[in-house]
Design an enzyme around this catalytic site. Structure first.
Site, PDB file in Angstrom:
ATOM      1  N   ARG A 130       4.878  -9.384  -3.207  1.00 47.77           N
ATOM      2  CA  ARG A 130       3.766  -9.503  -3.513  1.00 47.77           C
ATOM      3  C   ARG A 130       2.589 -10.277  -3.941  1.00 47.77           C
ATOM      4  O   ARG A 130       3.467 -11.280  -4.258  1.00 47.77           O
ATOM      5  CB  ARG A 130       4.238  -8.802  -5.314  1.00 47.77           C
ATOM      6  CG  ARG A 130       3.188  -8.851  -6.256  1.00 47.77           C
ATOM      7  CD  ARG A 130       2.615  -7.032  -6.560  1.00 47.77           C
ATOM      8  NE  ARG A 130       2.223  -6.310  -7.357  1.00 47.77           N
ATOM      9  CZ  ARG A 130       1.563  -5.124  -7.661  1.00 47.77           C
ATOM     10  NH1 ARG A 130       1.382  -4.847  -6.495  1.00 47.77           N
ATOM     11  NH2 ARG A 130       0.843  -4.948  -8.569  1.00 47.77           N
ATOM     12  N   THR A 411      -1.488   3.508  -1.436  1.00 45.59           N
ATOM     13  CA  THR A 411      -0.121   2.023  -0.657  1.00 45.59           C
ATOM     14  C   THR A 411       0.751   2.992  -0.118  1.00 45.59           C
ATOM     15  O   THR A 411       0.086   4.695   0.588  1.00 45.59           O
ATOM     16  CB  THR A 411       0.815   2.091  -2.765  1.00 45.59           C
ATOM     17  OG1 THR A 411       0.330   1.186  -3.648  1.00 45.59           O
ATOM     18  CG2 THR A 411       2.686   1.819  -2.056  1.00 45.59           C
ATOM     19  N   THR A 429       1.527  -1.983  -0.190  1.00 45.98           N
ATOM     20  CA  THR A 429       0.238  -1.662  -0.605  1.00 45.98           C
ATOM     21  C   THR A 429      -1.633  -2.370  -0.770  1.00 45.98           C
ATOM     22  O   THR A 429      -1.081  -3.967  -0.434  1.00 45.98           O
ATOM     23  CB  THR A 429       0.090  -1.835  -2.622  1.00 45.98           C
ATOM     24  OG1 THR A 429      -1.030  -0.789  -2.333  1.00 45.98           O
ATOM     25  CG2 THR A 429       0.494  -3.053  -3.115  1.00 45.98           C
ATOM     26  N   ASP A 453      -4.382  -4.176 -10.940  1.00 47.12           N
ATOM     27  CA  ASP A 453      -2.751  -4.334 -11.823  1.00 47.12           C
ATOM     28  C   ASP A 453      -2.374  -5.023 -12.494  1.00 47.12           C
ATOM     29  O   ASP A 453      -1.544  -4.828 -12.972  1.00 47.12           O
ATOM     30  CB  ASP A 453      -2.268  -4.378 -10.533  1.00 47.12           C
ATOM     31  CG  ASP A 453      -1.657  -3.126 -10.113  1.00 47.12           C
ATOM     32  OD1 ASP A 453      -2.124  -1.799 -10.428  1.00 47.12           O
ATOM     33  OD2 ASP A 453      -1.087  -3.273  -8.975  1.00 47.12           O
ATOM     34  N   GLY A 503       1.689   6.277  -4.790  1.00 47.11           N
ATOM     35  CA  GLY A 503       0.950   6.693  -5.487  1.00 47.11           C
ATOM     36  C   GLY A 503       0.699   5.629  -7.034  1.00 47.11           C
ATOM     37  O   GLY A 503       0.709   6.848  -8.578  1.00 47.11           O
TER      38      GLY A 503
END
Ligand code: GLY
Length: 601
Positions: A130, A411, A429, A453, A503
């Site tokens: 990430r 993503t 993503t 995010d 999604g």
């Protein structure tokens, strides 16, 4: 390994407790709409208002390997790597880089992701690649002097990007598990970028759609445009060749230098210069310091299945296990797929799970995330006491649960299984479609807008309407919370399913339904992917659903109990999955809602 596995006995207690809530069920379902004997689900409801499947696409069968991804070119690359003797990780690395070329809306080297890997001996691993907040990021960086969110700043432009993790993640995965050389697995992406590939209709429409942003955010650059002139009115068409010369050079640097080809040297210089040009934050030091993390997989039993999924920094795995456990003891199969009772308990599970997500979930390297407690049946039972068959629970009354001693759309997903039964589930993503829409000058790739995010302000919804809190507040070098839910299921100790989807906030509910469609309703993998879906995320307090997912009877029954239902004009999920059938063959299932393709042999 410290795996978060809750004891069976607790699960049993929870089942008893939940069962006691079921006695007043106003079950309206009378049909059992499963035809297990043929191994294929048949919807047997007389109600013509239900169209269970988005399409009648059939799954792809193979015995030696399977790849399902968002783009036919990328699936082809994965298949070629498997046929060349590569294992599932080799193929996954090749697919990740190929998607960065052929699927610039979400495939990436400027973003991040998660990998769940299960080797054929049953050992499981998860890799967190990430993105991270830049070293100079601050909690209030998206707020004005009055403390209001400055609209759009975390979504588009240079300040929206976190430090990318994809290249480091792939280098780590390959170093640990790859069989072919790094140069071999990079070559298909280098070729696709340098020689070009033919656009699909969807590729062309996507690039034409973002043309205004490409011109305004990247003035003077011709990336993904036919001309550098902002007055140019030509558009892309299906079948045209997209050549990405600068991206090919960037990929070649990665190919020859490994992670240093991205995080140091020429690419790092180009990226940091791009940031200076657009007043972004990422520095060469941020890039050099980025490292992905191997984390203990999150694992728990669901009936005869073992679910292996992503721990935090994803919220997806925790949410998936919570939802599955909330509804485990209900007779979903007997009630039937998407019947009102089935949907009601699933919505109520989803409502409570997203409230917990907002309160407790964040980067485990920065905040204590009570993972074990959140999936503990005793805890889940306390969260279910206000469930009522008569009436929808009011989201305003649902807060995150109480844990003693505890102080927070675009993503892409791909699944790979090789001949030996090694399996990879990766979701990766840029966050929104084409990320921040910033293309790195001279390097030719899109940057993510993953900073959105984070919870940029407590209680302020992000682009997916998700709300967060202190646990997911911005801090330097912290990872932003994710919903990505790459997951692998075992049945009787053997590989059973590889599953995942893009999604945004709807990822975990789509994964939840796709798993239940197979193991509760008897669908094939492809039927489950084709099946229409719904979603509830606590706030806003409404259930969105794909047109045809519910019968009029179910809609009326749910509305009478206070549920707010909203039919979508678009779709939910882009699942790419693999199922291991009872005869040992692989069923590759790709989502018919887009260009997704499964390829096997
Ligand atoms: N950017 C979407 C997610 O990670 O959940």
């Amino acid at each position: 390994m410290n795996k978060h596995v809750a004891p069976y006995s607790l699960l049993f207690l929870f089942a008893i407790a939940v069962a006691s809530c079921k006695t007043q069920s106003p079950i309206t379902s009378t049909t059992v709409n499963v035809n297990q004997s043929q191994g294929v689900y048949q919807y047997r409801d007389e109600d013509p208002t239900v169209k269970p499947f988005f399409s009648d696409r059939a799954g792809v069968t193979g015995r030696n390997g399977m790849v399902a991804s968002a783009h036919p070119e990328a699936s082809e690359v994965g298949l070629a790597i498997l046929k060349a003797g590569g294992n599932a990780v080799d193929a996954a690395v090749a697919v990740q880089f190929a998607l960065a070329v052929v699927y610039p809306g979400a495939g990436n080297i400027g973003g991040g992701g998660f990998m769940v890997y299960r080797d054929n001996g049953g050992k499981a691993y998860t890799l967190d690649y990430r993105e991270k907040a830049p070293g100079h990021a601050t909690p209030n960086m998206y707020l004005d002097s009055l403390g209001n969110v400055r609209p759009g700043l975390s979504i588009s432009g240079h300040l929206a990007s976190g430090v990318p993790g994809s290249v480091d993640g792939m280098a780590e995965a390959h170093k640990r598990f790859g069989k072919l050389t790094w140069a071999q697995v990079l070559q298909p992406a280098v070729d696709l970028a340098g020689k070009g590939f033919a656009l699909t209709e969807r590729d062309a429409v996507g690039l034409n759609r973002i043309k205004p942003d490409l011109n305004t955010i990247n003035p003077g650059k011709a990336y993904f445009l036919k001309s550098v002139m902002s007055t140019d009115t030509t558009t892309w068409h299906k079948g045209e060749l997209l050549v990405q010369a600068d991206l090919a050079k960037t990929l070649q640097r990665i190919q020859t230098q490994g992670r240093a080809g991205f995080y140091e040297g020429e690419t790092a210089r180009l990226l940091s210069e791009e940031m200076v040009r657009g007043k972004g934050m990422i520095t060469e030091e941020d890039l050099k310091n980025y490292h992905s993390v191997w984390r203990d997989p999150l694992q728990a039993k669901y009936k005869e299945y073992n679910v292996i999924t992503m721990p935090p920094t994803s919220s997806g795995g925790v949410a998936l296990l919570q939802m599955m456990r909330f509804t485990e003891s209900y007779p979903l199969r007997r009630w039937g797929w998407n019947r009102d009772s089935t949907v009601q308990v699933m919505i109520e599970a989803e409502r409570r799970v997203y409230a917990d997500r907002a309160k407790f979930l964040g980067d485990p390297d920065f905040v204590k995330v009570p993972v074990t407690q959140l999936i503990n049946p005793d805890y889940l039972r306390t969260r279910w006491t206000d469930f009522s068959w008569a009436k929808a629970t009011d989201s305003r009354a649902v807060k995150g649960g109480m844990i003693p001693g505890y102080e927070s759309l675009e993503t892409t997903h791909f699944s790979v299984v090789d001949k030996e039964g090694n399996a990879v589930s990766i979701t990766t993503t840029l966050n929104g479609g084409y990320g921040s829409r910033v293309v790195v000058g001279g390097a030719g790739f899109f940057m993510n807008n993953e900073m959105d995010d984070f919870s940029v302000k407590p209680g302020a919804p992000n682009m997916y309407g998700l709300i967060g809190n202190q646990a997911n507040a911005i801090a330097p070098n912290k990872r932003m919370l994710s919903s990505m839910t790459p997951t692998i299921l075992e049945k009787d100790g053997k590989l059973f399913m590889v599953v995942g989807t893009p999604g945004g906030s709807t990822i975990m509910t789509s994964v939840y339904q796709t798993i239940l469609n197979v193991i509760e309703h008897g669908m094939t993998m492809q039927q489950s992917v084709n099946a229409l879906k719904f979603h509830h995320q606590w706030l806003p307090d409404k259930t969105i659903f794909e047109n045809g997912a519910f019968s009029d009877v179910s809609i009326n029954a749910l509305k009478n109990r206070g549920y707010i239902l909203e039919k979508l004009s678009n779709t939910l999920g882009r699942m790419d999955c693999v199922l291991i059938r009872a005869d040992g063959s692989y069923e590759g299932a790709s989502d018919p809602r887009a260009d997704n393709t499964a390829r096997g042999y």
